[in-house]
Write an enzyme that holds these catalytic residues in place. Structure first.
Site, PDB file in Angstrom:
ATOM      1  N   ALA A  56      98.849  20.454   1.110  1.00 58.31           N
ATOM      2  CA  ALA A  56      99.813  20.224   0.025  1.00 58.31           C
ATOM      3  C   ALA A  56     100.706  21.419  -0.264  1.00 58.31           C
ATOM      4  CB  ALA A  56      99.039  19.864  -1.241  1.00 58.31           C
ATOM      5  N   SER A  57     100.303  22.607   0.210  1.00 57.35           N
ATOM      6  CA  SER A  57     101.103  23.807  -0.057  1.00 57.35           C
ATOM      7  C   SER A  57     102.160  24.020   1.016  1.00 57.35           C
ATOM      8  CB  SER A  57     100.171  25.023  -0.067  1.00 57.35           C
ATOM      9  OG  SER A  57      99.441  25.043   1.156  1.00 57.35           O
ATOM     10  N   HIS A  64     109.056  11.038  12.788  1.00 57.51           N
ATOM     11  CA  HIS A  64     109.973  10.719  11.691  1.00 57.51           C
ATOM     12  C   HIS A  64     111.362  10.300  12.168  1.00 57.51           C
ATOM     13  CE1 HIS A  64     111.255  14.930  12.145  1.00 57.51           C
ATOM     14  NE2 HIS A  64     112.302  14.654  11.403  1.00 57.51           N
ATOM     15  N   LEU A  84     111.865   7.882  14.047  1.00 60.79           N
ATOM     16  CA  LEU A  84     111.875   6.416  14.024  1.00 60.79           C
ATOM     17  C   LEU A  84     112.229   5.876  12.640  1.00 60.79           C
ATOM     18  CD1 LEU A  84     108.854   5.517  16.313  1.00 60.79           C
ATOM     19  CD2 LEU A  84     111.285   5.482  16.840  1.00 60.79           C
ATOM     20  N   GLY A  85     112.139   6.742  11.632  1.00 63.33           N
ATOM     21  CA  GLY A  85     112.514   6.316  10.279  1.00 63.33           C
ATOM     22  C   GLY A  85     113.974   6.595   9.975  1.00 63.33           C
ATOM     23  N   LYS A  86     114.668   7.265  10.867  1.00 56.40           N
ATOM     24  CA  LYS A  86     116.070   7.602  10.576  1.00 56.40           C
ATOM     25  C   LYS A  86     116.922   6.337  10.679  1.00 56.40           C
ATOM     26  CE  LYS A  86     115.824  12.437  11.744  1.00 56.40           C
ATOM     27  NZ  LYS A  86     116.403  13.352  10.787  1.00 56.40           N
ATOM     28  N   HIS A 141     110.454  12.757  19.797  1.00 60.05           N
ATOM     29  CA  HIS A 141     111.693  12.222  19.217  1.00 60.05           C
ATOM     30  C   HIS A 141     112.647  11.672  20.292  1.00 60.05           C
ATOM     31  CE1 HIS A 141     110.106  14.069  15.750  1.00 60.05           C
ATOM     32  NE2 HIS A 141     110.724  15.217  15.781  1.00 60.05           N
ATOM     33  N   LYS A 148     116.957  24.703  20.317  1.00 63.72           N
ATOM     34  CA  LYS A 148     117.069  25.385  19.017  1.00 63.72           C
ATOM     35  C   LYS A 148     118.056  26.534  19.169  1.00 63.72           C
ATOM     36  CE  LYS A 148     112.782  24.058  16.899  1.00 63.72           C
ATOM     37  NZ  LYS A 148     113.072  23.610  15.556  1.00 63.72           N
TER      38      LYS A 148
HETATM   39  P1  NDP Z   1     102.573  24.550   7.576  1.00 67.10           P
HETATM   40  O1  NDP Z   1     102.519  25.645   8.570  1.00 67.10           O
HETATM   41  O2  NDP Z   1     103.443  24.719   6.381  1.00 67.10           O
HETATM   42  O3  NDP Z   1     101.056  24.233   7.163  1.00 67.10           O
HETATM   43  C1  NDP Z   1     100.671  23.345   6.109  1.00 67.10           C
HETATM   44  C2  NDP Z   1      99.531  23.964   5.328  1.00 67.10           C
HETATM   45  O4  NDP Z   1      98.387  24.064   6.164  1.00 67.10           O
HETATM   46  C3  NDP Z   1      99.828  25.378   4.872  1.00 67.10           C
HETATM   47  O5  NDP Z   1     100.505  25.376   3.636  1.00 67.10           O
HETATM   48  C4  NDP Z   1      98.451  25.989   4.784  1.00 67.10           C
HETATM   49  O6  NDP Z   1      97.910  25.650   3.514  1.00 67.10           O
HETATM   50  C5  NDP Z   1      97.666  25.249   5.843  1.00 67.10           C
HETATM   51  N1  NDP Z   1      97.558  26.066   7.045  1.00 67.10           N
HETATM   52  C6  NDP Z   1      98.568  26.500   7.827  1.00 67.10           C
HETATM   53  N2  NDP Z   1      98.083  27.202   8.873  1.00 67.10           N
HETATM   54  C7  NDP Z   1      96.753  27.208   8.746  1.00 67.10           C
HETATM   55  C8  NDP Z   1      95.704  27.750   9.519  1.00 67.10           C
HETATM   56  N3  NDP Z   1      95.949  28.434  10.638  1.00 67.10           N
HETATM   57  N4  NDP Z   1      94.444  27.552   9.115  1.00 67.10           N
HETATM   58  C9  NDP Z   1      94.177  26.860   8.006  1.00 67.10           C
HETATM   59  N5  NDP Z   1      95.159  26.314   7.220  1.00 67.10           N
HETATM   60  C10 NDP Z   1      96.415  26.487   7.591  1.00 67.10           C
HETATM   61  O7  NDP Z   1     102.953  23.213   8.362  1.00 67.10           O
HETATM   62  P2  NDP Z   1     104.085  22.152   8.087  1.00 67.10           P
HETATM   63  O8  NDP Z   1     103.981  21.680   6.678  1.00 67.10           O
HETATM   64  O9  NDP Z   1     105.373  22.673   8.577  1.00 67.10           O
HETATM   65  O10 NDP Z   1     103.652  21.005   9.097  1.00 67.10           O
HETATM   66  C11 NDP Z   1     102.507  20.206   8.889  1.00 67.10           C
HETATM   67  C12 NDP Z   1     102.404  19.221  10.046  1.00 67.10           C
HETATM   68  O11 NDP Z   1     103.591  18.439  10.106  1.00 67.10           O
HETATM   69  C13 NDP Z   1     102.287  19.884  11.409  1.00 67.10           C
HETATM   70  O12 NDP Z   1     101.457  19.064  12.188  1.00 67.10           O
HETATM   71  C14 NDP Z   1     103.707  19.879  11.965  1.00 67.10           C
HETATM   72  O13 NDP Z   1     103.713  19.828  13.362  1.00 67.10           O
HETATM   73  C15 NDP Z   1     104.224  18.568  11.381  1.00 67.10           C
HETATM   74  N6  NDP Z   1     105.667  18.484  11.199  1.00 67.10           N
HETATM   75  C16 NDP Z   1     106.306  19.361  10.348  1.00 67.10           C
HETATM   76  C17 NDP Z   1     107.662  19.227  10.118  1.00 67.10           C
HETATM   77  C18 NDP Z   1     108.388  20.124   9.180  1.00 67.10           C
HETATM   78  O14 NDP Z   1     109.579  19.880   8.957  1.00 67.10           O
HETATM   79  N7  NDP Z   1     107.739  21.137   8.608  1.00 67.10           N
HETATM   80  C19 NDP Z   1     108.461  18.148  10.759  1.00 67.10           C
HETATM   81  C20 NDP Z   1     107.683  17.283  11.606  1.00 67.10           C
HETATM   82  C21 NDP Z   1     106.328  17.470  11.805  1.00 67.10           C
HETATM   83  P3  NDP Z   1      96.811  26.535   2.748  1.00 67.10           P
HETATM   84  O15 NDP Z   1      96.871  27.913   3.296  1.00 67.10           O
HETATM   85  O16 NDP Z   1      97.216  26.436   1.310  1.00 67.10           O
HETATM   86  O17 NDP Z   1      95.558  25.834   3.050  1.00 67.10           O
HETATM   87  C1  BG6 Z   2     110.385  18.291  13.828  1.00 68.58           C
HETATM   88  C2  BG6 Z   2     110.309  19.462  14.745  1.00 68.58           C
HETATM   89  O1  BG6 Z   2     109.666  17.227  14.349  1.00 68.58           O
HETATM   90  O2  BG6 Z   2     111.738  17.911  13.649  1.00 68.58           O
HETATM   91  C3  BG6 Z   2     111.139  20.614  14.224  1.00 68.58           C
HETATM   92  O3  BG6 Z   2     108.962  19.862  14.817  1.00 68.58           O
HETATM   93  C4  BG6 Z   2     112.558  20.154  13.936  1.00 68.58           C
HETATM   94  O4  BG6 Z   2     111.153  21.671  15.146  1.00 68.58           O
HETATM   95  C5  BG6 Z   2     112.535  18.921  13.067  1.00 68.58           C
HETATM   96  O5  BG6 Z   2     113.242  21.200  13.280  1.00 68.58           O
HETATM   97  C6  BG6 Z   2     113.930  18.354  12.876  1.00 68.58           C
HETATM   98  O6  BG6 Z   2     113.896  17.287  11.995  1.00 68.58           O
HETATM   99  P1  BG6 Z   2     115.251  16.775  11.347  1.00 68.58           P
HETATM  100  O7  BG6 Z   2     114.851  15.533  10.634  1.00 68.58           O
HETATM  101  O8  BG6 Z   2     115.729  17.860  10.446  1.00 68.58           O
HETATM  102  O9  BG6 Z   2     116.203  16.545  12.468  1.00 68.58           O
END
Ligand code: NDP
Ligand code: BG6
Length: 479
Positions: A12-13, A183, A185-187, A244, A340
């Site tokens: 959630a963070s 995601h 597929l939701g666009k 994607h 990127k």
């Molecule tokens: P984060 O890196 O922000 O991780 C989410 C939370 O997981 C952190 O706030 C932390 O919470 C906990 N965490 C992170 N690393 C670790 C670790 N090594 N060990 C234990 N806890 C950890 O990830 P995202 O929110 O960016 O992504 C979450 C998922 O969604 C991933 O699978 C990513 O591939 C996917 N995703 C993300 C997208 C994006 O736009 N960010 C887009 C598409 C997919 P805490 O420390 O509070 O426990």
């Molecule tokens: C995520 C990738 O799935 O999609 C990221 O892990 C990328 O690297 C992101 O930045 C892009 O999403 P969007 O919706 O901003 O095009």
């Protein structure tokens, strides 16, 4: 959707939860799509109080569906339904604390449906799922009250690890309870692909090797990896291409489904993916962005980013040509490119049609002779500025016979007054409704990995060095 609903955001963070999930949930709430009794439970290791968590959630909520004057009220009603529980992901005890908190909020009466959203790095999926299962929080069976899980990509690193993940996750959540999200597929524009192809008479007859010369799917981002710490373990092929771009390709190339339900649509997608031969390193160009100077400011290259090793060979750019061995597409190249730190942010699909055979205008004698500079091309722009354009050849007004290509334009902003929802709004609503058409089925995932596993292994075992390209450039030469 009368039954109470508990939405548990695990991680959630994190970035995804903050930027995408809470705003999407609020969007659904503001549009009246959530049941009367719902609650959002945030779970992570970070230290938040309930109030601190609500402040964190509030930071990204917007009033796009709510008149400004009532927005504050709606936001505060939504936040009152948000709760935070701190704990370790692999600990059943921590999940028992969460369970206790959920029971208190849900109260007596009708049992709530429960959605577990794993917004955490993939390396934590299994430990988390087992802890949830160990705490007895997963309801078996398909009826109500249901328990469902949403998993974020990447689902594994290759065929073997993905199969292992699927197998292990199935010990806690059945395939029917599992929603693998992509995601894209939701666009909105991606969801329009099937409509465009199958609800219009004009496209289907020419949507094949007889009329189409090539299909290009391009995905560019103008920023580096920023906070995406997981990226270095995965690279652009696993991050974007294998999911994607391949999903977009499948929608562009699949046969018409017998019916518009999730089974038939996904059956056709799997079929087309299975007709794509696996790629080897000879079929791809990989690149990695390097540092540059802009307006006197130094922009860091990939290996200078935090959490990236100095000698990392992880590609941040890849281009490949895929072939589909079936009657519809044999001989048509599907070129996919993703990168990127390029010159712009854009995702579009370019369908280039063949030249007109025996073109009258190029063969005519003066004054009708003319050179035709361009073939017809259809561009489907997913983002930004969603649009569909069809390039057609016209006579330029005036005496003589000069030809020029111009676009027939459908710009979403001009054509539709409705706001374009965020992809996560649609996808979350589908999970609540049990609609699986926009989620990745296990056999689809398997077929997608079959295409990319050989090239990923070859790139890694041979330690193939990606070509450097400057941050903000158009990427490496792809031939
Ligand atoms: P984060 O890196 O922000 O991780 C989410 C939370 O997981 C952190 O706030 C932390 O919470 C906990 N965490 C992170 N690393 C670790 C670790 N090594 N060990 C234990 N806890 C950890 O990830 P995202 O929110 O960016 O992504 C979450 C998922 O969604 C991933 O699978 C990513 O591939 C996917 N995703 C993300 C997208 C994006 O736009 N960010 C887009 C598409 C997919 P805490 O420390 O509070 O426990
Ligand atoms: C995520 C990738 O799935 O999609 C990221 O892990 C990328 O690297 C992101 O930045 C892009 O999403 P969007 O919706 O901003 O095009």
């Amino acid at each position: 959707m009368d039954r109470p609903l508990s939405i548990v955001v695990i991680g959630a963070s994190g970035d995804l939860a903050h930027r995408k999930l809470y705003p999407a949930l609020f969007g659904l709430y503001a549009q009246g799509y959530l049941p009367e009794r719902f609650a959002v439970f945030g779970f992570a290791r970070s230290a938040y109080t309930h109030e601190g968590f609500r402040e964190h959630v509030a930071e990204r909520l917007t009033c796009r569906y709510t008149p400004q004057e009532s927005c504050g009220q709606r936001v505060s009603e939504f936040l009152q339904r948000c709760w935070y529980i701190r704990g370790e992901y692999g600990s059943s005890d921590a999940f028992l604390d969460l369970y206790q908190a959920m029971k208190e909020v849900e109260g007596a009466g009708e049992a709530a449906n429960r959605l577990y959203y794993l917004a955490i790095p993939p390396s934590l999926f299994l430990a988390t799922a087992h802890a949830l299962g160990g705490a007895g929080m997963v309801q078996c069976g398909l009826g109500e009250p249901w328990s469902r899980v949403v998993l974020e990509k990447p689902f594994g690193r290759d065929s073997a690890s993905s199969a292992r993940l699927t197998r292990e996750m199935a010990k806690v959540f059945t395939e029917a309870q599992t929603y693998r999200i992509d995601h894209y597929l939701g666009k909105e524009v991606i969801q329009n692909m099937l409509v465009l192809r199958f609800a219009n008479l004009v496209f289907e007859p020419v949507w094949n090797r007889n009329y189409i010369a090539s299909v290009a799917i391009e995905w560019k981002e103008d920023m580096g990896i920023e906070k995406r710490g997981y990226f270095d373990d995965y690279g652009i092929i696993r991050d974007v291409m294998q999911n994607h771009l391949l999903q977009i390709l499948a929608l562009a190339a699949m046969e018409p489904p017998g019916r518009l339900d999730s089974k038939h649509i996904r059956d056709e997608k799997v079929q087309v993916l299975r007709n794509i031969p696996p790629l080897t390193a000879a079929d791809v160009v990989v690149g990695q962005y390097t540092g540059t100077e802009r307006n006197g400011r130094r922009i860091r290259g990939y290996t200078e980013e935090d959490a990236v090793a100095d000698d990392s060979l992880t590609p941040t750019f890849a281009a490949a040509t895929l072939r589909i061995r079936n009657r519809r597409w044999d001989g048509v190249p599907f070129r996919i490119r993703a990168g990127k730190a390029l010159d712009e942010r854009v995702n579009e699909i370019r369908v280039r049609f063949k030249d007109v055979p025996g073109n009258l205008f190029t063969q005519a004698a003066p004054p009708f002779a003319a050179s035709v500079t361009a073939a017809n091309e259809m561009v489907i722009r997913v983002q930004p500025d969603e649009a569909i354009t069809l390039r057609i050849v016209n006579k330029v007004p005036g005496v003589g016979m000069q030809l020029a290509a111009r676009d027939l334009d459908l710009e979403y902003k001009a054509a539709f007054s409705e706001p374009i929802p965020d992809a996560y709004e649609d996808l979350l609503l589908d999970v609540f409704r049990g609609e699986k058409g926009l989620f990745i089925r296990s056999d689809e995932l398997e077929a997608a990995w079959e295409i990319f596993t050989p090239v990923l292994h070859e790139l890694e075992t041979k330690r193939i060095k990606p070509a450097g390209y400057a941050f903000g450039s158009r990427g490496p030469e792809t031939g």
